[in-house]
Each structure stands twice: as structure tokens, then as C-alpha cells.
Write a protein that holds these residues in place. Structure first.
Motif, PDB file in Angstrom:
ATOM      1  N   SER A  74       8.587 -75.113  -5.894  1.00 10.89           N
ATOM      2  CA  SER A  74       7.299 -74.756  -5.948  1.00 10.89           C
ATOM      3  C   SER A  74       6.535 -75.956  -5.242  1.00 10.89           C
ATOM      4  O   SER A  74       6.926 -77.191  -5.427  1.00 10.89           O
ATOM      5  CB  SER A  74       6.812 -74.588  -7.342  1.00 10.89           C
ATOM      6  OG  SER A  74       7.286 -73.316  -7.952  1.00 10.89           O
ATOM      7  N   ARG A 128      20.653 -69.251 -10.239  1.00 10.99           N
ATOM      8  CA  ARG A 128      19.943 -69.657  -9.153  1.00 10.99           C
ATOM      9  C   ARG A 128      19.175 -70.766  -9.092  1.00 10.99           C
ATOM     10  O   ARG A 128      19.002 -71.804  -8.284  1.00 10.99           O
ATOM     11  CB  ARG A 128      19.220 -68.225  -8.604  1.00 10.99           C
ATOM     12  CG  ARG A 128      18.536 -68.630  -7.039  1.00 10.99           C
ATOM     13  CD  ARG A 128      17.547 -67.474  -6.848  1.00 10.99           C
ATOM     14  NE  ARG A 128      18.227 -66.193  -6.700  1.00 10.99           N
ATOM     15  CZ  ARG A 128      17.886 -65.117  -6.543  1.00 10.99           C
ATOM     16  NH1 ARG A 128      16.558 -65.292  -6.459  1.00 10.99           N
ATOM     17  NH2 ARG A 128      18.474 -63.902  -6.397  1.00 10.99           N
ATOM     18  N   HIS A 129      18.483 -70.855 -10.197  1.00 20.27           N
ATOM     19  CA  HIS A 129      17.344 -72.161 -10.549  1.00 20.27           C
ATOM     20  C   HIS A 129      18.055 -73.159 -11.375  1.00 20.27           C
ATOM     21  O   HIS A 129      17.063 -74.146 -11.855  1.00 20.27           O
ATOM     22  CB  HIS A 129      16.044 -71.770 -10.886  1.00 20.27           C
ATOM     23  CG  HIS A 129      15.617 -70.684  -9.879  1.00 20.27           C
ATOM     24  ND1 HIS A 129      15.283 -70.865  -8.669  1.00 20.27           N
ATOM     25  CD2 HIS A 129      15.414 -69.361 -10.132  1.00 20.27           C
ATOM     26  CE1 HIS A 129      14.625 -69.928  -7.978  1.00 20.27           C
ATOM     27  NE2 HIS A 129      14.735 -68.804  -8.887  1.00 20.27           N
ATOM     28  N   ARG A 142      20.092 -59.985 -15.200  1.00 18.10           N
ATOM     29  CA  ARG A 142      19.033 -60.426 -14.293  1.00 18.10           C
ATOM     30  C   ARG A 142      18.574 -61.779 -14.598  1.00 18.10           C
ATOM     31  O   ARG A 142      18.308 -62.692 -13.655  1.00 18.10           O
ATOM     32  CB  ARG A 142      17.802 -59.443 -14.203  1.00 18.10           C
ATOM     33  CG  ARG A 142      16.763 -59.657 -13.021  1.00 18.10           C
ATOM     34  CD  ARG A 142      17.284 -59.542 -11.643  1.00 18.10           C
ATOM     35  NE  ARG A 142      16.249 -59.719 -10.778  1.00 18.10           N
ATOM     36  CZ  ARG A 142      16.450 -60.446  -9.694  1.00 18.10           C
ATOM     37  NH1 ARG A 142      17.584 -60.921  -9.485  1.00 18.10           N
ATOM     38  NH2 ARG A 142      15.482 -60.681  -8.718  1.00 18.10           N
ATOM     39  N   ARG A 154       8.469 -68.002 -11.778  1.00 16.45           N
ATOM     40  CA  ARG A 154       7.744 -67.187 -11.030  1.00 16.45           C
ATOM     41  C   ARG A 154       8.476 -65.712 -10.585  1.00 16.45           C
ATOM     42  O   ARG A 154       8.015 -64.700 -10.522  1.00 16.45           O
ATOM     43  CB  ARG A 154       7.339 -67.818  -9.676  1.00 16.45           C
ATOM     44  CG  ARG A 154       6.421 -68.906  -9.763  1.00 16.45           C
ATOM     45  CD  ARG A 154       5.794 -69.398  -8.326  1.00 16.45           C
ATOM     46  NE  ARG A 154       5.045 -68.167  -7.847  1.00 16.45           N
ATOM     47  CZ  ARG A 154       3.980 -68.027  -7.934  1.00 16.45           C
ATOM     48  NH1 ARG A 154       3.158 -68.392  -8.888  1.00 16.45           N
ATOM     49  NH2 ARG A 154       3.362 -66.810  -7.482  1.00 16.45           N
ATOM     50  N   GLU A 155       9.776 -66.046 -10.462  1.00 16.56           N
ATOM     51  CA  GLU A 155      10.471 -64.796 -10.188  1.00 16.56           C
ATOM     52  C   GLU A 155      10.602 -63.742 -11.373  1.00 16.56           C
ATOM     53  O   GLU A 155      10.444 -62.462 -10.950  1.00 16.56           O
ATOM     54  CB  GLU A 155      12.141 -65.121  -9.607  1.00 16.56           C
ATOM     55  CG  GLU A 155      12.253 -65.661  -8.385  1.00 16.56           C
ATOM     56  CD  GLU A 155      13.577 -65.594  -7.776  1.00 16.56           C
ATOM     57  OE1 GLU A 155      13.892 -64.387  -7.543  1.00 16.56           O
ATOM     58  OE2 GLU A 155      14.061 -66.621  -7.144  1.00 16.56           O
ATOM     59  N   SER A 186      10.234 -72.046 -10.982  1.00 17.11           N
ATOM     60  CA  SER A 186      10.861 -71.173  -9.882  1.00 17.11           C
ATOM     61  C   SER A 186      11.265 -69.806 -10.700  1.00 17.11           C
ATOM     62  O   SER A 186      11.242 -68.770 -10.347  1.00 17.11           O
ATOM     63  CB  SER A 186      11.611 -71.715  -9.103  1.00 17.11           C
ATOM     64  OG  SER A 186      10.982 -72.669  -8.057  1.00 17.11           O
ATOM     65  N   LEU A 213      19.231 -65.055 -12.203  1.00 19.32           N
ATOM     66  CA  LEU A 213      18.073 -66.032 -11.727  1.00 19.32           C
ATOM     67  C   LEU A 213      18.350 -67.399 -12.309  1.00 19.32           C
ATOM     68  O   LEU A 213      18.114 -68.333 -11.775  1.00 19.32           O
ATOM     69  CB  LEU A 213      16.756 -65.347 -12.238  1.00 19.32           C
ATOM     70  CG  LEU A 213      16.325 -64.050 -11.551  1.00 19.32           C
ATOM     71  CD1 LEU A 213      15.151 -63.541 -11.935  1.00 19.32           C
ATOM     72  CD2 LEU A 213      16.400 -64.314  -9.910  1.00 19.32           C
ATOM     73  N   GLU A 268       8.595 -59.974 -11.069  1.00 18.91           N
ATOM     74  CA  GLU A 268       9.187 -58.653 -11.138  1.00 18.91           C
ATOM     75  C   GLU A 268       8.918 -57.890 -12.413  1.00 18.91           C
ATOM     76  O   GLU A 268       8.615 -56.722 -12.382  1.00 18.91           O
ATOM     77  CB  GLU A 268      10.901 -59.054 -11.492  1.00 18.91           C
ATOM     78  CG  GLU A 268      11.800 -57.851 -11.121  1.00 18.91           C
ATOM     79  CD  GLU A 268      13.229 -58.321 -11.044  1.00 18.91           C
ATOM     80  OE1 GLU A 268      14.063 -57.653 -11.579  1.00 18.91           O
ATOM     81  OE2 GLU A 268      13.541 -59.375 -10.225  1.00 18.91           O
TER      82      GLU A 268
END
Length: 468
Positions: free
Chosen positions: A441, A33-34, A26, A348-349, A345, A30, A353
Motif C-alpha cells: 500500500s 500471500r501477505h 480464503r 483491503r483484499e 494489504s 490471502l 471482497e
């Protein structure tokens, strides 16, 4: 590219192995992604390290993979470590929270006599001293670097009166580090090792580059796409404010000390239960309660997620960002260390979670622009606001507001770009948000006034006064 720590010791369960495997995959997803080059994550739940994960590259140019043993700069999370040692000295009667600093530093000279005679340890821990916090002057590599830095504060103009508001203050923690040196007779780097690293059993935590480079170490990355930063770290005098390097596993050992009321896993008491509680007790409300928390304790900032108490701290150095949150009622602590990209970001994700899945807690949502029109008179906000390292010019354009943000002073020498311009989006009168390039953000801009009527902007956790 990913790596997990060995999960075969006797304390590891299948559930822990599964959770580490889940977060290894995970975190990789992520981070990509960022646009985060490398990241390392640790989760402490119910007294156990239930997951470790790492992904990406600690150094993109050298192709060095991130592992769970990679040392990252934890930045300003270091302030809580410095505060912890200070509070232990309070326990021992060697330091008083509300005694003037001049009682232990008689040579101290600040910008004016009122500040010099009035500032206390509590002011430093709560960022309410008024000392301009972003004096990043290199005072050398010697053991006297904090002493030399403290002498420079005599010429640093305060950005608010003593105790009048809260403004994040790196300089105050370098000063606090000097106080600890004088009280104990031990240089700050050695003091942290003696008081924290050794009793906590930390083997991958250090401050000096020659100690950090004994291990795999991350370097920061800047820009979009992230590229290796031209400089690894800050000057040595920034140590008490932000130079500790560590791993999530060892940061969480420190967090567990506070979760276990000041006692280490081996039963060594470092800090009294009363000291632990005081650090988590609100001392000052934040003018900007929208980004990290609603108030500040002693060292920790304090927040509420879904009605549950949260304390923590973030850290940012040259291209590295660190995040630590503790949910004491859920017996949960999370640490994420990163080296570039849209780290806010990613934080935060990941944290949302984990808090949801392990504690059933919903993270407080981030601030966003108003969805309906807000009646705003631009003339109420136009002006220039300035402190040592920052000049904020608020201008009207096409019926709206724009913030021109210029980094000044010694801090300007540490960044590639010193000027940015942001459109300001209203949330409500006196409250706006801006979005920085490459980030998802929104960041608050709060306009407010002190009791004497002087106008301020609170942005980036710092109070910036209107220029006279």
C-alpha cells in the motif's frame, strides 16, 4: 493451519456454514500471500454472525494455532469503546462534551493555560486538542497509572493550537480514561467490564495480561519475514487508547450495539440513540482524507464507499493490527484481527471482497502515485517537521524528494528500527505518497498550512509542524 468455531447451534444455517468454510480457505490463502502469521475474521450481516474464520499461528515460536477464540489486541479500536462509555455518561448527565475538562479535573495542568482551560471531552474524542498524542511513558501497573500519566502532560509540548487541526492523539484518550475514572469513581479497566463487557455478554474480552492469558492469546510479529516481537503489549496507562484484547465475534457484538441504536441483543440500553447518532456524525474533516476516511465523528472515523456511509476504526500495537468497518445502510460489519506481515494489504483484499459479495459495494480505492508527470518545485517542501515522537526531514535528491523518518522520544524504545528513508512520489502539488518496506500500500504525505500560516505535514493521521 485453520480453525472455525462450532457452527452447529440453532441459529446457524447451511449458508452460514458454507460462508465460514469459504472464508476459512480464503483467509488462509490471502494471509499467506501477505505474509501474515495469524488472522481471525468475523462477518456480521443483517443482525447475524454469518461467518467466522481463522488461519495460521497466534505465536510462531510456540507453534500455537490461531482459532476463532484466540484473543488478539484490538489496539485503537479500544478508543471507540472508551468513547461509548463516555457518551453513556453524557446521557446520564455526568459528563458534558463541551465543558472544560478542568470542571471535572481541577488538578489538570497542560502545557499552557489556554489549553488547560479550554480543552474539552469533544476535543479528545475528535483528536483536535493539540496534545502530542504519542507520549508512551510507563507509569506502572497500579490502579493509579492513568492519574500518574495525566500529570506528565503538563510537560508535553502541543503539536498544534487547540482546535486548529486534527492530529491522532493516543494521549488524549488516556486523559479521557482518567476523566471517566474521576466522574464514576471506578478504575478504567473495571469500568469497561461493568459498562460494556458484562451487559454485552462478552466472555473473551479483557485488558490486563493476567485476564487475557486465561485464554489462547496472540503475540505480535515484526519485520520481514515476520518474527515474534520482543514484547507482548504496551504499558497499562495506554489502556483507554488501545489495550483491549478480544475476538472478532465479540468486537462485532460491540459493533452491533451501535448498529442497534445503543441496545444490546438482550434489550439492555447502554447508549441513547442520540448518542449513537452523534458518534457517527462528522465533527472535523481530515487533512489527509485518502487513507482511512474523510472525517472524524466522536470516536469513529467516517468514510464513504461507493456512495454508502462507512464508520470504523483500526488498531495497531506491537506487531498486531486490527480492522473494523461498519456499513450501516447495508447492515454489515466486518472485523479482522492479525499479528504481523502486510496487514493493510490483507485488510483491503478481505474487506473489498466481503463488501462486494454481501452488499454490492465497491471499497474506496487506495491512493497511488500520479501516472502523468506532476510539476513540483522541491524547494516548496524541503524542511524539518517535528513533534514528540517523530522527526520528518524532507530533502531534495536527484530532482525529487526523499522523506527521512526518525522515531524519537519514548516511542523509540518500543520499536526495533527508529530510522527509515522513503522516496516521495507526487500525486498532485502538496500531496505525495510513500511506500514502506515490505508493504504494497501507498501512504499519503500531505503538506498544508494552518490559518496562522504555520506549515504542517499530515502523515500517519498525525499533524507534524515545521520546526522553527
Amino acid at each position: 493451519m485453520t480453525s472455525t468455531a462450532d457452527t452447529t447451534d440453532s441459529t446457524t444455517t447451511g449458508t452460514t456454514t458454507d460462508l465460514s468454510a469459504h472464508w476459512t480457505a480464503r483467509l488462509a490463502e490471502l494471509a499467506a500471500r501477505h505474509s501474515v502469521p495469524g488472522a481471525s475474521l468475523g462477518i456480521l450481516h443483517r443482525g447475524e454472525l454469518v461467518a467466522e474464520a481463522a488461519t495460521g499461528l497466534a505465536n510462531t515460536e510456540a507453534g500455537i494455532e490461531t482459532t476463532t477464540d484466540t484473543l488478539f489486541q484490538i489496539g485503537s479500536i479500544s478508543k471507540v469503546w472508551t468513547t461509548t462509555v463516555a457518551m453513556a455518561l453524557v446521557d446520564e448527565g455526568l459528563l458534558e462534551l463541551d465543558a472544560p475538562l478542568v470542571s471535572v479535573l481541577p488538578e489538570l495542568r497542560l502545557a499552557d493555560e489556554e489549553l488547560t482551560q479550554g480543552v474539552t471531552v469533544r476535543h479528545l474524542m475528535t483528536h483536535t486538542s493539540g496534545i502530542d498524542g504519542d507520549l508512551f511513558t510507563d507509569t506502572g501497573r497500579g490502579d493509579d497509572c492513568l492519574e500518574k500519566y495525566t500529570a506528565l502532560l503538563a510537560d508535553t509540548v502541543p503539536n498544534h493550537p487547540l482546535g486548529a487541526t486534527m492530529s491522532y492523539c493516543n494521549a488524549g484518550f488516556t486523559l479521557l480514561g482518567r476523566v471517566l475514572e474521576v466522574v464514576t469513581g471506578v478504575q478504567w479497566d473495571r469500568l469497561m467490564r461493568e459498562r460494556l463487557y458484562v451487559p454485552l455478554g462478552l466472555t473473551h474480552t479483557a485488558t490486563l495480561p493476567e485476564d487475557v492469558l486465561r485464554f489462547r492469546a496472540a503475540i505480535g510479529h515484526l519485520g520481514e519475514p515476520p518474527a515474534q516481537a520482543p514484547q507482548w503489549g504496551l504499558m497499562r496507562s495506554a489502556g483507554p487508547a488501545g489495550l483491549i484484547c478480544s475476538t472478532p465475534r465479540e468486537v462485532l457484538k460491540f459493533a452491533r450495539l451501535h448498529m442497534d441504536r445503543g441496545v444490546t441483543e438482550d434489550g439492555i440500553r447502554i447508549l441513547s440513540a442520540e448518542g449513537v447518532a452523534a458518534m457517527q456524525t462528522a465533527q472535523v474533516e481530515l487533512p489527509d482524507p485518502y487513507i482511512i476516511g474523510h472525517s472524524w465523528g466522536l470516536g469513529w472515523f467516517l468514510d464513504t464507499w461507493d456512495g454508502r456511509r462507512v464508520h470504523g476504526h483500526d488498531g495497531g500495537t506491537i506487531g498486531q493490527s486490527a480492522f473494523l468497518r461498519v456499513l450501516p445502510e447495508e447492515d454489515l460489519a466486518i472485523c479482522l484481527l492479525t499479528n504481523g506481515g502486510d496487514t493493510a494489504s490483507l485488510y483491503r483484499e478481505v474487506f473489498a471482497e466481503i463488501a462486494r459479495d454481501l452488499a454490492g459495494v465497491t471499497m474506496r480505492p487506495g491512493i497511488e502515485p500520479a501516472t502523468e508527470p506532476v510539476a513540483v518545485d522541491p524547494a516548496d517542501y524541503v524542511g524539518v517537521y517535528q513533534r514528540l515522537s517523530s522527526r520528518l526531514e524532507i530533502v531534495e535528491r536527484d530532482g525529487g524528494l526523499v522523506m527521512r523518518d526518525r522515531i524519537t522520544g519514548p516511542l523509540a524504545e518500543l520499536v526495533d528500527e527508529t530510522e527509515h528513508e522513503y522516496d516521495m512520489h507526487p500525486v498532485e502539488p502538496g500531496l505525495f505518497v510513500v511506500r514502506r518496506p515490505g508493504l504494497k500500500s501507498w501512504y499519503p504525505v500531505v503538506f498544508y498550512a494552518l490559518d496562522d500560516g504555520s506549515r504542517y505535514i499530515h502523515h500517519g493521521i498525525r499533524a507534524t509542524p515545521e520546526a522553527g
